[in-house]
Design a protein around this motif. Structure first.
Motif, PDB file in Angstrom:
ATOM      1  N   GLY A 219       0.874  -1.182   0.000  1.00  0.00           N
ATOM      2  CA  GLY A 219       0.000   0.000   0.000  1.00  0.00           C
ATOM      3  C   GLY A 219       0.900   1.218   0.000  1.00  0.00           C
ATOM      4  O   GLY A 219       1.918   1.230  -0.695  1.00  0.00           O
ATOM      5  N   ASN A 220       0.542   2.244   0.782  1.00  0.00           N
ATOM      6  CA  ASN A 220       1.494   3.339   0.959  1.00  0.00           C
ATOM      7  C   ASN A 220       2.699   2.840   1.731  1.00  0.00           C
ATOM      8  O   ASN A 220       3.838   3.108   1.396  1.00  0.00           O
ATOM      9  CB  ASN A 220       0.837   4.487   1.715  1.00  0.00           C
ATOM     10  CG  ASN A 220       0.277   5.495   0.757  1.00  0.00           C
ATOM     11  OD1 ASN A 220       0.917   5.814  -0.246  1.00  0.00           O
ATOM     12  ND2 ASN A 220      -0.923   5.967   1.041  1.00  0.00           N
ATOM     13  N   ASP A 292       2.227   8.208  -5.253  1.00  0.00           N
ATOM     14  CA  ASP A 292       0.997   7.513  -5.628  1.00  0.00           C
ATOM     15  C   ASP A 292       1.243   6.602  -6.829  1.00  0.00           C
ATOM     16  O   ASP A 292       1.466   7.072  -7.945  1.00  0.00           O
ATOM     17  CB  ASP A 292      -0.062   8.580  -5.964  1.00  0.00           C
ATOM     18  CG  ASP A 292      -1.448   7.984  -6.127  1.00  0.00           C
ATOM     19  OD1 ASP A 292      -1.552   6.872  -6.678  1.00  0.00           O
ATOM     20  OD2 ASP A 292      -2.409   8.628  -5.713  1.00  0.00           O
ATOM     21  N   MET A 293       1.185   5.302  -6.603  1.00  0.00           N
ATOM     22  CA  MET A 293       1.521   4.347  -7.654  1.00  0.00           C
ATOM     23  C   MET A 293       0.620   4.475  -8.876  1.00  0.00           C
ATOM     24  O   MET A 293       1.064   4.314 -10.007  1.00  0.00           O
ATOM     25  CB  MET A 293       1.461   2.926  -7.081  1.00  0.00           C
ATOM     26  CG  MET A 293       1.839   1.857  -8.054  1.00  0.00           C
ATOM     27  SD  MET A 293       3.531   2.058  -8.685  1.00  0.00           S
ATOM     28  CE  MET A 293       4.428   0.911  -7.640  1.00  0.00           C
ATOM     29  N   ARG A 294      -0.665   4.791  -8.638  1.00  0.00           N
ATOM     30  CA  ARG A 294      -1.583   4.898  -9.763  1.00  0.00           C
ATOM     31  C   ARG A 294      -1.143   6.028 -10.706  1.00  0.00           C
ATOM     32  O   ARG A 294      -1.116   5.868 -11.918  1.00  0.00           O
ATOM     33  CB  ARG A 294      -2.997   5.162  -9.253  1.00  0.00           C
ATOM     34  CG  ARG A 294      -4.054   4.748 -10.223  1.00  0.00           C
ATOM     35  CD  ARG A 294      -5.406   4.753  -9.603  1.00  0.00           C
ATOM     36  NE  ARG A 294      -5.396   5.207  -8.209  1.00  0.00           N
ATOM     37  CZ  ARG A 294      -6.437   5.207  -7.418  1.00  0.00           C
ATOM     38  NH1 ARG A 294      -7.581   4.757  -7.857  1.00  0.00           N
ATOM     39  NH2 ARG A 294      -6.371   5.635  -6.194  1.00  0.00           N
ATOM     40  N   GLY A 341      -3.448  -1.568  -1.261  1.00  0.00           N
ATOM     41  CA  GLY A 341      -3.902  -0.772  -2.404  1.00  0.00           C
ATOM     42  C   GLY A 341      -3.225  -1.136  -3.718  1.00  0.00           C
ATOM     43  O   GLY A 341      -3.884  -1.285  -4.746  1.00  0.00           O
ATOM     44  N   ILE A 342      -1.905  -1.312  -3.700  1.00  0.00           N
ATOM     45  CA  ILE A 342      -1.184  -1.667  -4.919  1.00  0.00           C
ATOM     46  C   ILE A 342      -1.333  -3.164  -5.207  1.00  0.00           C
ATOM     47  O   ILE A 342      -1.651  -3.569  -6.330  1.00  0.00           O
ATOM     48  CB  ILE A 342       0.315  -1.292  -4.802  1.00  0.00           C
ATOM     49  CG1 ILE A 342       0.467   0.216  -4.567  1.00  0.00           C
ATOM     50  CG2 ILE A 342       1.090  -1.747  -6.036  1.00  0.00           C
ATOM     51  CD1 ILE A 342       1.885   0.670  -4.239  1.00  0.00           C
TER      52      ILE A 342
HETATM   53  P1  ADP Z   1      -2.458   2.735   2.947  1.00  0.00           P
HETATM   54  O1  ADP Z   1      -1.175   1.993   3.101  1.00  0.00           O
HETATM   55  O2  ADP Z   1      -2.343   4.200   3.236  1.00  0.00           O
HETATM   56  O3  ADP Z   1      -3.663   2.059   3.551  1.00  0.00           O
HETATM   57  P2  ADP Z   1      -3.472   1.761   0.414  1.00  0.00           P
HETATM   58  O4  ADP Z   1      -3.392   0.345   0.851  1.00  0.00           O
HETATM   59  O5  ADP Z   1      -4.815   2.342   0.128  1.00  0.00           O
HETATM   60  O6  ADP Z   1      -2.703   2.750   1.370  1.00  0.00           O
HETATM   61  O7  ADP Z   1      -2.580   1.894  -0.904  1.00  0.00           O
HETATM   62  C1  ADP Z   1      -2.353   3.104  -1.534  1.00  0.00           C
HETATM   63  C2  ADP Z   1      -1.544   2.856  -2.796  1.00  0.00           C
HETATM   64  O8  ADP Z   1      -2.296   1.981  -3.672  1.00  0.00           O
HETATM   65  C3  ADP Z   1      -1.270   4.129  -3.596  1.00  0.00           C
HETATM   66  O9  ADP Z   1       0.064   4.124  -4.061  1.00  0.00           O
HETATM   67  C4  ADP Z   1      -2.239   4.004  -4.754  1.00  0.00           C
HETATM   68  O10 ADP Z   1      -1.796   4.678  -5.902  1.00  0.00           O
HETATM   69  C5  ADP Z   1      -2.210   2.510  -4.989  1.00  0.00           C
HETATM   70  N1  ADP Z   1      -3.312   2.093  -5.856  1.00  0.00           N
HETATM   71  C6  ADP Z   1      -4.629   2.110  -5.612  1.00  0.00           C
HETATM   72  N2  ADP Z   1      -5.322   1.709  -6.714  1.00  0.00           N
HETATM   73  C7  ADP Z   1      -4.398   1.443  -7.675  1.00  0.00           C
HETATM   74  C8  ADP Z   1      -4.466   0.992  -9.026  1.00  0.00           C
HETATM   75  N3  ADP Z   1      -5.613   0.738  -9.624  1.00  0.00           N
HETATM   76  N4  ADP Z   1      -3.289   0.829  -9.707  1.00  0.00           N
HETATM   77  C9  ADP Z   1      -2.118   1.094  -9.110  1.00  0.00           C
HETATM   78  N5  ADP Z   1      -1.980   1.505  -7.853  1.00  0.00           N
HETATM   79  C10 ADP Z   1      -3.107   1.691  -7.137  1.00  0.00           C
END
Ligand code: ADP
Length: 414
Positions: A219-220, A292-294, A341-342
């Motif tokens: 994720g982050n 932000d990976m997206r 998230g990733i």
């Molecule tokens: P946290 O660790 O803060 O809970 P998340 O688990 O929500 O964070 O993960 C956030 C990461 O997931 C960000 O880098 C976001 O860009 C990435 N992410 C979410 N959806 C996608 C996607 N469809 N493709 C690539 N990366 C994504």
């Protein structure tokens, strides 16, 4: 039992209300009544909530601190505005479960909060100076707002990793540093790793003792755990969540001698260097663009920027290297599980990480990998020697279940 699940950060508060009890846990039929988040606490906060029927609300309100944030949340929960019938007054919230970041060596599982537990969490502040104080403030604020009769439970990010053996948790520094200051690997994201391992074994219909997997929470923050016989035996995060994989803004592993070198060359304090490794490094540091990976993936597609490509390649390579290490730590594994998230949303990153793991028996099915979204799924080709899974994480569900079990005095396996 309606459980309010809270995850308090320095300027944010994530929350859910989950209706669950031992029977629902057994049948896996817990019900999420609402979920939401409060961002930018300390100023004009933005509150987003989604109720069970998918109804979304976005509100703004001046919220000065976590206590004011909780006050606002509780008022909203009992109001007509929230739109659900289960909670009409504060008595309808039967328990509160808190995500607590650091439980040190003291807390090996979730616990019902009393004065002794509060003191224990306070003792761990040295190990997590940014996080534990916020968690404590959240617990105390709930006690002031709802009253002492409503039980509260602490669920620690570190607890799942307390089974890691000495050879994996000790650093090769003078041993007295461990004795004096408890310097060792603790590991984090424990509730997430534990949840996906639990979900995997439910899907495979196997016992906890038969669960041998490598779990990748991307994720982050990112971490990777080796699970053998259902227990964590090694993990990539260390004394703090800075070690291991490349993350959104964190560097992960690096030669410790680099710290003083940067301090001297850049005229920075050691604290300043540490802050840079925490907040200006990782994907953000390499790309110079974003954490932000997206966004990075869109940028790569549109402009093929060299540093963006580098950030994605370094991220994926480090993750692959760690899978190799964790396969060695588990002595071989029955599956690799992606989450976060990733891990849940990016077929491209999963493919990049798995490319080069064919020697281990990994072979992704391109179509399955591309199509997986929102539900657990196997993404390897049929008959691959080492299956790969995507399993959406649900830390809040485990927190709610642990809360019920602690309140009722039941044992709490995942
Ligand atoms: P946290 O660790 O803060 O809970 P998340 O688990 O929500 O964070 O993960 C956030 C990461 O997931 C960000 O880098 C976001 O860009 C990435 N992410 C979410 N959806 C996608 C996607 N469809 N493709 C690539 N990366 C994504």
């Amino acid at each position: 039992m309606n459980v309010l699940v809270l995850n308090a950060g320095s300027s944010s508060l994530k929350f859910q209300v989950i209706a669950t009890d031992p029977e629902r846990i057994r049948q896996d039929t817990d019900e999420r009544l609402c979920r939401g988040a409060m961002e930018r606490i300390g100023g004009e906060a933005i509150v987003t909530v989604e109720t069970r029927n998918g109804h979304r609300q976005k509100l703004t309100a001046p919220i000065k601190d976590i206590s004011a944030g909780l006050d606002y949340l509780l008022r909203w929960l009992v109001s007509e505005q929230s739109g659900f019938d289960e909670i009409r007054n504060l008595g309808d919230i039967q328990a509160v479960g808190h995500r607590v970041v650091h439980g040190g060596e003291v807390f090996q599982e979730s616990v019902l909060i009393d004065e002794k537990v509060l003191a224990g969490i306070e003792e761990c502040i040295d190990l997590a100076p940014l996080h534990n104080p916020v968690n404590l403030r959240g617990i105390k604020a709930v006690r002031d707002l709802i009253g002492r009769d409503t039980p509260q439970v602490a669920v620690f990010d570190t607890a799942f990793h307390t089974t890691i053996p000495e050879q994996a948790y000790l650093y090769a520094v003078p041993y007295h540093l461990y004795r004096r200051h408890k310097i060792r690997r603790y590991g984090f994201h424990g509730t997430s790793h534990r949840y996906v391992a639990y979900r995997y074994r439910r899907l495979k219909d196997i016992e906890r003792e038969q669960t041998n997997v490598v779990t990748m929470h991307l994720g982050n923050g990112c971490s990777c755990t080796a699970i053998r016989g259902g227990k964590s035996v090694d993990t990539s995060m260390g004394m703090t969540p800075l070690e291991g994989l490349v993350m959104g803004t964190r560097s992960g592993d690096l030669d410790p001698a680099i710290l003083s070198l940067i301090a001297v060359k850049e005229g920075m304090s050691l604290d300043g260097v540490e802050t840079m490794l925490l907040t200006q490094s990782g994907l953000l540091g390499i790309s110079g663009l974003t954490n932000d990976m997206r966004v990075l993936q869109e940028e790569l597609k549109e402009h093929d920027d060299r540093r963006v490509r580098l950030a994605i390649e370094i991220f994926s390579y480090r993750a692959r290297k760690y899978i190799g290490a964790m396969l060695a730590a588990t002595g071989g594994s029955d599956a690799i599980i992606f989450t976060g998230g990733i891990g849940e949303n990016s077929p491209d990153i999963r493919a990049r990480i798995c490319r080069g793991l064919e020697w281990a028996g990994v072979e992704l099915d391109a179509e399955r990998n591309a199509q997986t979204r929102g539900t657990p799924a196997e993404i390897g080709v049929a008959g691959a020697k080492l299956p790969v899974w995507v399993i959406p994480t649900d830390e809040e569900l485990l927190i709610a279940r642990d809360t019920v079990r602690c309140v009722m005095g039941l044992p709490h396996p995942a």
